[in-house]
Write a protein that holds these residues in place. Sequence first.
Motif, PDB file in Angstrom:
ATOM      1  N   SER A   1     -78.478  32.045  89.565  1.00 36.22           N
ATOM      2  CA  SER A   1     -79.938  31.952  89.693  1.00 36.22           C
ATOM      3  C   SER A   1     -80.464  33.127  90.499  1.00 36.22           C
ATOM      4  CB  SER A   1     -80.317  30.628  90.365  1.00 36.22           C
ATOM      5  OG  SER A   1     -81.719  30.559  90.566  1.00 36.22           O
ATOM      6  N   PHE A   2     -81.276  33.953  89.845  1.00 35.23           N
ATOM      7  CA  PHE A   2     -81.911  35.097  90.497  1.00 35.23           C
ATOM      8  C   PHE A   2     -83.423  34.972  90.350  1.00 35.23           C
ATOM      9  CE2 PHE A   2     -77.686  36.681  89.799  1.00 35.23           C
ATOM     10  CZ  PHE A   2     -77.437  37.524  90.867  1.00 35.23           C
ATOM     11  N   PRO A   3     -84.196  35.497  91.290  1.00 36.92           N
ATOM     12  CA  PRO A   3     -85.654  35.518  91.136  1.00 36.92           C
ATOM     13  C   PRO A   3     -86.052  36.213  89.832  1.00 36.92           C
ATOM     14  CG  PRO A   3     -85.039  36.134  93.356  1.00 36.92           C
ATOM     15  CD  PRO A   3     -83.767  36.073  92.569  1.00 36.92           C
ATOM     16  N   ALA A   4     -87.116  35.721  89.197  1.00 34.62           N
ATOM     17  CA  ALA A   4     -87.539  36.287  87.912  1.00 34.62           C
ATOM     18  C   ALA A   4     -88.089  37.694  88.067  1.00 34.62           C
ATOM     19  CB  ALA A   4     -88.585  35.375  87.268  1.00 34.62           C
ATOM     20  N   GLN A   5     -88.734  37.962  89.177  1.00 41.20           N
ATOM     21  CA  GLN A   5     -89.351  39.270  89.363  1.00 41.20           C
ATOM     22  C   GLN A   5     -88.309  40.283  89.822  1.00 41.20           C
ATOM     23  OE1 GLN A   5     -92.693  39.332  92.008  1.00 41.20           O
ATOM     24  NE2 GLN A   5     -93.081  41.523  91.718  1.00 41.20           N
ATOM     25  N   LEU A   6     -88.111  41.285  89.021  1.00 37.39           N
ATOM     26  CA  LEU A   6     -87.150  42.335  89.344  1.00 37.39           C
ATOM     27  C   LEU A   6     -87.816  43.419  90.178  1.00 37.39           C
ATOM     28  CD1 LEU A   6     -85.420  42.669  85.858  1.00 37.39           C
ATOM     29  CD2 LEU A   6     -84.470  41.593  87.902  1.00 37.39           C
ATOM     30  N   LEU A   7     -87.040  44.046  91.051  1.00 32.50           N
ATOM     31  CA  LEU A   7     -87.526  45.135  91.896  1.00 32.50           C
ATOM     32  C   LEU A   7     -87.043  46.455  91.312  1.00 32.50           C
ATOM     33  CD1 LEU A   7     -86.594  43.461  95.302  1.00 32.50           C
ATOM     34  CD2 LEU A   7     -88.843  43.487  94.167  1.00 32.50           C
ATOM     35  N   THR A   8     -87.950  47.398  91.087  1.00 31.65           N
ATOM     36  CA  THR A   8     -87.590  48.680  90.477  1.00 31.65           C
ATOM     37  C   THR A   8     -86.947  49.598  91.508  1.00 31.65           C
ATOM     38  OG1 THR A   8     -89.347  48.517  88.834  1.00 31.65           O
ATOM     39  CG2 THR A   8     -88.463  50.721  89.282  1.00 31.65           C
ATOM     40  N   LEU A   9     -85.730  50.037  91.204  1.00 33.89           N
ATOM     41  CA  LEU A   9     -85.026  50.968  92.073  1.00 33.89           C
ATOM     42  C   LEU A   9     -85.387  52.409  91.762  1.00 33.89           C
ATOM     43  CD1 LEU A   9     -81.434  49.385  91.946  1.00 33.89           C
ATOM     44  CD2 LEU A   9     -83.334  48.840  93.493  1.00 33.89           C
ATOM     45  N   ALA A  10     -85.428  52.765  90.476  1.00 33.03           N
ATOM     46  CA  ALA A  10     -85.707  54.145  90.075  1.00 33.03           C
ATOM     47  C   ALA A  10     -86.033  54.178  88.589  1.00 33.03           C
ATOM     48  CB  ALA A  10     -84.506  55.047  90.366  1.00 33.03           C
ATOM     49  N   THR A  11     -86.796  55.183  88.190  1.00 35.83           N
ATOM     50  CA  THR A  11     -87.060  55.461  86.780  1.00 35.83           C
ATOM     51  C   THR A  11     -86.567  56.866  86.483  1.00 35.83           C
ATOM     52  OG1 THR A  11     -88.991  54.004  86.717  1.00 35.83           O
ATOM     53  CG2 THR A  11     -88.801  55.664  84.979  1.00 35.83           C
ATOM     54  N   ALA A  12     -85.619  56.984  85.569  1.00 33.84           N
ATOM     55  CA  ALA A  12     -85.029  58.282  85.242  1.00 33.84           C
ATOM     56  C   ALA A  12     -85.654  58.828  83.965  1.00 33.84           C
ATOM     57  CB  ALA A  12     -83.517  58.139  85.064  1.00 33.84           C
ATOM     58  N   GLY A  13     -86.048  60.090  84.014  1.00 34.82           N
ATOM     59  CA  GLY A  13     -86.559  60.808  82.850  1.00 34.82           C
ATOM     60  C   GLY A  13     -85.858  62.138  82.734  1.00 34.82           C
ATOM     61  N   THR A  14     -86.365  63.015  81.885  1.00 34.24           N
ATOM     62  CA  THR A  14     -85.683  64.297  81.693  1.00 34.24           C
ATOM     63  C   THR A  14     -85.659  65.123  82.976  1.00 34.24           C
ATOM     64  OG1 THR A  14     -87.772  65.180  80.852  1.00 34.24           O
ATOM     65  CG2 THR A  14     -86.165  64.437  79.233  1.00 34.24           C
ATOM     66  N   ALA A  15     -86.654  64.920  83.856  1.00 34.55           N
ATOM     67  CA  ALA A  15     -86.703  65.681  85.105  1.00 34.55           C
ATOM     68  C   ALA A  15     -85.901  65.015  86.213  1.00 34.55           C
ATOM     69  CB  ALA A  15     -88.153  65.870  85.545  1.00 34.55           C
ATOM     70  N   SER A  16     -85.426  63.801  85.971  1.00 33.94           N
ATOM     71  CA  SER A  16     -84.694  63.073  87.019  1.00 33.94           C
ATOM     72  C   SER A  16     -83.512  62.341  86.407  1.00 33.94           C
ATOM     73  CB  SER A  16     -85.620  62.089  87.726  1.00 33.94           C
ATOM     74  OG  SER A  16     -86.237  61.209  86.786  1.00 33.94           O
ATOM     75  N   GLN A  17     -82.717  63.054  85.603  1.00 29.37           N
ATOM     76  CA  GLN A  17     -81.613  62.416  84.897  1.00 29.37           C
ATOM     77  C   GLN A  17     -80.461  62.055  85.822  1.00 29.37           C
ATOM     78  OE1 GLN A  17     -80.622  64.063  80.930  1.00 29.37           O
ATOM     79  NE2 GLN A  17     -82.061  65.689  81.401  1.00 29.37           N
ATOM     80  N   VAL A  18     -80.337  62.780  86.939  1.00 33.08           N
ATOM     81  CA  VAL A  18     -79.218  62.583  87.853  1.00 33.08           C
ATOM     82  C   VAL A  18     -79.762  62.356  89.255  1.00 33.08           C
ATOM     83  CG1 VAL A  18     -77.104  63.575  88.807  1.00 33.08           C
ATOM     84  CG2 VAL A  18     -77.747  64.038  86.425  1.00 33.08           C
ATOM     85  N   CYS A  19     -79.253  61.346  89.913  1.00 30.44           N
ATOM     86  CA  CYS A  19     -79.609  61.060  91.309  1.00 30.44           C
ATOM     87  C   CYS A  19     -78.303  60.817  92.055  1.00 30.44           C
ATOM     88  CB  CYS A  19     -80.534  59.849  91.382  1.00 30.44           C
ATOM     89  SG  CYS A  19     -81.085  59.420  93.055  1.00 30.44           S
TER      90      CYS A  19
END
Length: 934
Positions: A858-876
């Motif tokens: 059982s996990f909360p339904a609302q997810l927390l966004t850690l990161a959004t990766a695009g072409t400018a941020s493919q690697v972190c």
Amino acid sequence: MTGIPAQFKAAPKGSALARARRFLYAGLVAAALVPLATAASCSAGDDLGPPSPGTGIQNGGPCSDGATRSCHITLDQQNGVLTCYDGVQACIDGTWGACENGSIASRPAPSWPSDDTADVPYHTLSLSDAVPCPNNPCDPTCQTFDEQPDGGIPPTPDGSIYDWPSGDLDDFPPGLVNKGLVEPCDHGNDCQFDHYCYDPTSGSCSHSKCSVGAPLVSGCDPCVTSICAVDPTCCSNSFGGGCAHSPCSTGGKLSKFCDNCVQAICNADPYCCNTQWDSICVNEVASICGKSCNPGSWTQACVDKVYSVCNAFCQEDPGCAHDKCYEGPPLTAACDACVTKICAVDPFCCASSWDAQCVAQVDSVCSQSCDAEGTCIPWLPGQTNPNCPGVDLTAGVPCNNTIPICNHGNTTAPAGIKIIHFPANSQQYPKCAPDQSHPQMMTCTTSQPIPPGTCISVTNCPGLIGNREIMVNPPGAAHVAECSCTNNWSLYSGSNACSPPSCAIASSEASLKKVNMFVAVDKSGSMQWNGWTEAMNALKTFFQSADSAGLGVALRFWPDNAPVNGCSSPSCSTNACASPLVPLGTLTSSAAPADAQEQALVTAINGKSPNGGTPMYPALAGATQWATNYQNANPNEKTVVVFVTDGEPTECNTNINQIAALASNAFNSAGVLTYAIGIEGADVAAVNKIAASGQTGQAFLVQKGQNNSQVETQLLAALNAIKGESVSCDLILQSSGILNPDDVSVIYTPGAGQPTFLPEVSGAQACGGGWYFDDPNNPTKITLCQSTCNAAKSDIGAKIEVSIGCPPKFEPETIEEIYSGSCPPGTKLQWGFFAYDTSIPGDASVIFQAQTSTNPASFPAQLLTLATAGTASQVCPMVGPAPCPVNLFNKLGGIPNAQNEYLKLVIKTNPTTDKSGAPTINNWEITYSCPASE
């Protein structure tokens, strides 16, 4: 495990996906290590004093003022010895401070084997347990999950980016196919079924309509007639010979029956035939007849009208006055590399006229091919007409009550475009303005827009029974302006099976022809000191090679009276020289004596020795006569002459111009190419003239070297080069550049037998049978393995067809993983940092989200966004720079969420807008620590 990616389900045993799947267990995805470097790490050259406040993986998070805890920071590691800073953190204002008030200590570094089969691997691929953080081994509480599935997690295709159904013309009656595709085509309306006319023919015109030159005569070709009506200055006059004076001159009245143009003028303006042929009548030659009384020439503007008026496409050589594959005015040598070579061999082509011989040398000199004139070529998915800025509609091959309607313009076609269809032989096909009052005409409309380079499926057309003639976008209501209406038709013939479209095609039907060589070898007396033995060894090696399998060979020595007297002086008999000592036969891959033709050739060579003069004229006359007769009797094969000599003509007719003319006549009458090989001692000018007249450019010149040492290797190289020019195993792909090289069908259909699929091999080095790409990632041609090519060429009527599928389509995907850390008594799990590595095309993206819980179910339904990766941020990466790595503790909202035992990671991948590409998840990493519990 929750949310197993679709690509891991039911993966074939032994596949890359199956290998990836073996690491997925205990609720976790398999992973490989991403190097971890926390802010507390330092190199040997750094200051070894205590870190600044806020550094170290254990700081952060609320705490009780005055509380303390131990901390450990790795300062350096040299030759298996760790240098550690062991200190204390104090809680100040509710936050853990710097690691300080400690000491520097040395101790042995832990040993982690690099072999992933060891019990405690350094790069663990099992996520059932976390492993110590390799970049901070001094902190015994730092643990990391290192996720790197074997080959990453690639996107899962969901069908093809071009997935409209289409029929196959092979399922249609031949009569309907020939009606829809009239080849050779001369006009756009010859090519329906979503095809276009390429390199159109020019009928009886004095030169190609795709080449600039003298004005053409209206009527020499349907397209030229249309162009002359639009622009009379492109065309010369052609009037009947019975008129009292030219219709382009004023004078007395003319009889309306002396010429069709005069009749048309007098029907409209009786004054011209009843009273006087005045200046008004002369002007009506242009306005009524579409002819010009002041013709100019067939300029580039006239050539351009081949497309704008006739909707046919000419070949183009940018920089040249016209394409090198068209006869026309002389070309400038510098306009094209091939033209430069041809004009060096034959200056006439750049000084006087680019005639048929110049065109033929595109093949013989440049080893390039000129496409067959008047070919109907299918539009491919993704292809658009570069000449059409607007809409350009076609109707594809129908199937199963479905009509593909396509747009190859560069503007989206709107919904609601009208489609009409008539019964067979309605007399409306293929008009741009058919009679829509036809009592048996049926209609329907498109229901959605059609973007450039795509098709839609129309399934709501009533009355598709039997044979029907279909047109899209007729004039009238719902008509959309488009670049051309000439190829808006298709034909229907029952419910044929549907299949996805191909994005690249090729066919060998025209190019795979058996090649036959008539080899005429000089055995004059001079050959005994010019390398006779070495030359004969080269011939035998060539005939014995498995690479010559499938080649037809006939052999004649000259001067020689075998098998017929007279191929020598004084008889000088052409007929005798046309009788081969070894009749034509096909070499096989077997060795003699199993290969009877090889055995006969080698036996004949071994039985000859040099003697006599050099009767070059009858020798070449006989060879070209045999080749011409054979070629005319066997048009589906290709016949060449290979003429080997070491001298100059000494007997019979010795006029080299007349000797060379024999090669020219063979080409002009039957398309026979004549190759000349001059062994050192030969008249170089003579053999070059023979080669040029035989449309093969220049002669192959063989140097003897010391003691004739080079004769064998150079003659063999010349023979192999001739074979290479004559025999092509390459199939050029017709492609829009958008294709899926992993979806290829190469079908071999023998002259008599059932089609079979040919296998792909990795390259020429892996050839046994089958084919390979020139470039697996961006293929432009397919090359057949030699054995496959030889088999096809020796099989008259054989055909090889290639079809390559379209790129896959991708939809959004979601991957879920659940992690659980393990901490010793007296400590509390605390989630630390998150890092990732992705490969993202175009405007695709990856969203990483997480949530924690004390209960894995059982996990909360609302997810927390850690990161959004695009072409400018493919690697972190864990090593930074900021904002990387992601502070997982903060993203989870700190305590208590960041100290819950279970963490759910959700990875959402979004494809590009056009769905042609999607991200690949290469790896990711999650760390946690075990600080002392409060």
